[in-house]
Design an enzyme around this catalytic site. Structure first.
Site, mmCIF file in Angstrom:
data_model
loop_
_atom_site.group_PDB
_atom_site.id
_atom_site.type_symbol
_atom_site.label_atom_id
_atom_site.label_comp_id
_atom_site.label_asym_id
_atom_site.label_seq_id
_atom_site.Cartn_x
_atom_site.Cartn_y
_atom_site.Cartn_z
ATOM 1 N N CYS A 1 26.586 55.747 12.175
ATOM 2 C CA CYS A 1 27.455 55.479 13.183
ATOM 3 C C CYS A 1 27.687 55.192 14.430
ATOM 4 O O CYS A 1 28.444 54.475 14.934
ATOM 5 C CB CYS A 1 28.256 57.072 13.005
ATOM 6 N N GLU B 1 33.654 63.739 12.794
ATOM 7 C CA GLU B 1 32.725 62.809 13.330
ATOM 8 C C GLU B 1 32.828 61.658 12.400
ATOM 9 O O GLU B 1 32.423 61.698 11.215
ATOM 10 C CB GLU B 1 31.235 63.403 13.323
HETATM 11 P P1 NAP Z 1 32.567 58.764 3.316
HETATM 12 O O1 NAP Z 1 33.057 57.786 2.115
HETATM 13 O O2 NAP Z 1 33.964 58.953 4.263
HETATM 14 O O3 NAP Z 1 32.099 59.982 2.691
HETATM 15 C C1 NAP Z 1 31.561 61.020 3.621
HETATM 16 C C2 NAP Z 1 31.822 62.371 2.882
HETATM 17 O O4 NAP Z 1 33.437 62.639 2.807
HETATM 18 C C3 NAP Z 1 31.468 62.430 1.427
HETATM 19 O O5 NAP Z 1 30.980 63.535 0.964
HETATM 20 C C4 NAP Z 1 32.488 62.186 0.599
HETATM 21 O O6 NAP Z 1 32.313 62.400 -0.820
HETATM 22 C C5 NAP Z 1 33.715 62.770 1.321
HETATM 23 N N1 NAP Z 1 35.020 62.344 0.944
HETATM 24 C C6 NAP Z 1 35.134 60.870 0.930
HETATM 25 N N2 NAP Z 1 36.661 60.857 0.897
HETATM 26 C C7 NAP Z 1 37.146 61.974 0.755
HETATM 27 C C8 NAP Z 1 38.499 62.615 0.791
HETATM 28 N N3 NAP Z 1 39.458 61.618 0.706
HETATM 29 N N4 NAP Z 1 38.546 64.027 0.649
HETATM 30 C C9 NAP Z 1 37.260 64.581 1.091
HETATM 31 N N5 NAP Z 1 36.396 64.040 0.957
HETATM 32 C C10 NAP Z 1 36.104 63.064 0.951
HETATM 33 O O7 NAP Z 1 31.515 58.105 4.263
HETATM 34 P P2 NAP Z 1 30.168 57.506 3.731
HETATM 35 O O8 NAP Z 1 30.236 56.023 3.151
HETATM 36 O O9 NAP Z 1 29.396 58.634 3.113
HETATM 37 O O10 NAP Z 1 29.407 57.504 5.388
HETATM 38 C C11 NAP Z 1 29.662 56.448 6.166
HETATM 39 C C12 NAP Z 1 30.611 56.697 7.164
HETATM 40 O O11 NAP Z 1 30.657 57.671 7.991
HETATM 41 C C13 NAP Z 1 30.769 55.762 8.193
HETATM 42 O O12 NAP Z 1 32.015 55.452 8.624
HETATM 43 C C14 NAP Z 1 29.936 56.370 9.555
HETATM 44 O O13 NAP Z 1 30.183 55.778 10.617
HETATM 45 C C15 NAP Z 1 30.371 57.878 9.211
HETATM 46 N N6 NAP Z 1 29.574 58.427 10.097
HETATM 47 C C16 NAP Z 1 30.025 59.196 11.436
HETATM 48 C C17 NAP Z 1 29.040 59.843 11.772
HETATM 49 C C18 NAP Z 1 29.442 60.598 13.398
HETATM 50 O O14 NAP Z 1 28.622 61.441 13.535
HETATM 51 N N7 NAP Z 1 30.548 60.167 13.692
HETATM 52 C C19 NAP Z 1 27.513 60.133 11.385
HETATM 53 C C20 NAP Z 1 27.250 59.460 10.271
HETATM 54 C C21 NAP Z 1 28.220 58.640 9.425
HETATM 55 P P3 NAP Z 1 32.006 61.437 -1.921
HETATM 56 O O15 NAP Z 1 30.667 61.035 -1.526
HETATM 57 O O16 NAP Z 1 32.026 62.139 -3.194
HETATM 58 O O17 NAP Z 1 32.899 60.392 -2.057
#
Ligand code: NAP
Length: 462
Positions: free
Chosen positions: A262, A228
């Site tokens: 998102c 997602e």
């Molecule tokens: P993020 O930086 O991608 O982090 C999300 C999760 O992934 C965190 O637990 C993060 O851990 C982990 N993570 C990051 N890089 C990783 C990697 N290379 N390998 C494994 N795990 C990794 O996203 P965010 O800033 O928290 O959230 C915002 C994003 O989420 C936006 O793009 C938003 O649109 C998207 N989102 C999508 C939905 C949907 O349902 N489609 C819903 C909500 C949010 P750390 O915090 O330890 O870095």
């Protein structure tokens, strides 16, 4: 990234946590594997009893859970309390509906009896974001646990207290030790967990880069993933729409969760006939939003979750301006402690500029003028993402075209994109794959097993 609660309203570090050691992770993986063997045998009625208890805890303690969310990531308190209530809803929904979603499906074939049978996969790793720190986790956990899987949560590093509170809810609800565990780890520890044979599958809600990384690691191990990811949702307004309602909903859709959702509407695509009127009203409503302490009930917009998000947002606004966009209101960080950014409206954006179709995670709206429905659909689809979409029109023919032609996981006509436990949720293109919620979500982490039987004796069929 350090695992820490830092209040985005004040910048104060509230609590820091040490990441789990390799030995502690091993202990939790082993517990998950052992618990799964017993937990998968529990009847639906027993799982439903515990899931209903989780819902009751969420409802009773929604104020405290709301405060934990607001303190860690800055969403307005009213929204945080509603988020706890929505988590209770998804728990109740699956407590009531999981048995029918996963009941055997008889299929007539040339066998004496054949049917589809759903079985749990095992421990599922959930990598989750901070923006809906309870909801994202519960919408994975409620169906996964009701299906007989066990959950391992790697939450975002800035919401550790939410992560621990969620584990505590499942423990107090009576789920066996190991049915749902929070792993306080950084993203660097994820690949090794995905490589572990005891972990059956993974789900990630987060950014596109994180999704690529987790999907690649899981892919190497041939493990199922649900992704997602981000979005750049279009919100289209055609001349027949109720303009007043469309504008008010548009502002809400852009600024909900301080603009960090998102499925927030991010690009407003408006028919030329009503464009000037729409812009005037939209700017006026964006300027009227109350910015302030998210703990106050009257606040519309609180701080963004981290200073990095403020910087990234400011860079995107500057990039848009450099490529010819005009700022009608806002455009910069607010000069006060905490991570506050002005509600911002951008117009005259060059469609060739990359920023025009990027995900903008904050209270910044991009408005586009289009001359007809063909152009509206073209602009709406001109993004690598495909999560949600909204179109405002009272013309039945136009409604049908939007339903058929918008490249997105959902289309909302005369409404705002929102998730609902009864409806599937997910995206296409770079917004990910797989579905959460409804019967589609609960089946993602099951073995959809074909059963084909001949030679059934009389006693077997009695
Ligand atoms: P993020 O930086 O991608 O982090 C999300 C999760 O992934 C965190 O637990 C993060 O851990 C982990 N993570 C990051 N890089 C990783 C990697 N290379 N390998 C494994 N795990 C990794 O996203 P965010 O800033 O928290 O959230 C915002 C994003 O989420 C936006 O793009 C938003 O649109 C998207 N989102 C999508 C939905 C949907 O349902 N489609 C819903 C909500 C949010 P750390 O915090 O330890 O870095």
């Amino acid at each position: 990234m350090a695992i820490a609660s830092i209040n985005p309203t004040t910048g104060e570090t509230l609590k820091t946590f040490t990441a789990l050691s390799a030995a502690q992770i091993e202990e939790k993986l082993q517990l998950a594997a052992v618990t799964f063997r017993a937990y998968r045998q529990t009847p639906f009625t027993e799982r439903a009893r515990m899931m209903t208890r989780a819902a009751e805890i969420l409802e009773t303690e929604k104020q405290a859970f709301g405060e934990t969310m607001t303190t860690e990531m800055g969403k307005p308190i009213k929204a945080a309390i509603s988020e706890a209530e929505k988590c209770a809803w998804v728990c109740r929904y699956y407590a009531e509906n999981a048995p029918q979603h996963l009941t055997d499906q008889i299929v007539e074939t040339n066998a004496q009896k054949s049917y589809v049978h759903f079985q749990p996969l095992g421990p599922v790793l959930a990598v989750m974001p901070w923006n809906f720190p309870f909801w994202q986790v519960f919408r994975f956990a409620a169906p996964a646990l009701m299906a007989g899987n066990v959950g391992l949560l790697k939450h975002a590093s800035n919401v550790p207290q939410c992560a621990l509170a969620i584990e505590d809810i499942f423990t107090r609800a009576g789920f066996p030790k190991g049915a749902f565990q929070t792993l306080l780890i950084g993203s660097d520890a994820v690949e090794a967990i995905l490589n572990d044979r005891r972990v059956a599958a993974a789900t990630l809600t987060g950014s596109e880069p994180a999704g690529r990384s987790v999907a690649a690691a899981a892919g190497k191990q041939i493990k199922k993933t649900v992704l997602e990811l981000g979005g750049s949702d279009p919100f289209i307004v055609m001349p027949s729409a109720n303009l007043e309602e469309a504008v008010t909903t548009a502002v809400k859709a852009r600024t909900i969760n301080n603009g960090q959702s998102c499925i927030a509407a991010k690009r407003f695509i408006v028919a030329a006939d009503i464009y000037d009127d729409f812009v005037k009203r939209f700017v006026s409503e964006m300027r009227a939003l109350k910015i302030g302490d998210p703990m106050e009930e009257s606040t519309d917009i609180g701080p963004l979750a981290t200073p990095q998000i403020v910087n990234d947002l400011h860079e995107q606004v500057k990039k848009a301006v450099a490529s010819g966009a005009r700022v009608l209101t806002g455009g910069k960080k607010i000069d006060r402690p905490g991570n506050f950014f002005e509600p911002t409206v951008l117009v005259d954006i060059d469609l060739v500029a990359p920023v025009s179709c990027e995900e903008i995670f904050g209270p910044v709206a991009m408005l586009f003028r289009v001359s007809n429905i063909d152009e509206a659909i073209h602009v709406a689809n001109a993004t690598p993402f495909g999560l949600g979409s909204a179109a405002w029109t009272n013309d039945a023919g136009e409604q049908q075209r939007f339903i058929e032609e918008l490249e997105a996981g959902s289309v909302f006509i005369n409404g705002m994109v929102a998730s609902d436990p009864r409806l599937p949720f997910g995206g296409v293109k770079h917004s990910g794959y797989g579905r959460e919620l409804a019967e589609f979500g609960i089946r993602e982490f099951t073995n959809i097993k074909t059963v084909w039987i001949n030679g059934i004796t009389q006693t077997d069929t009695e």
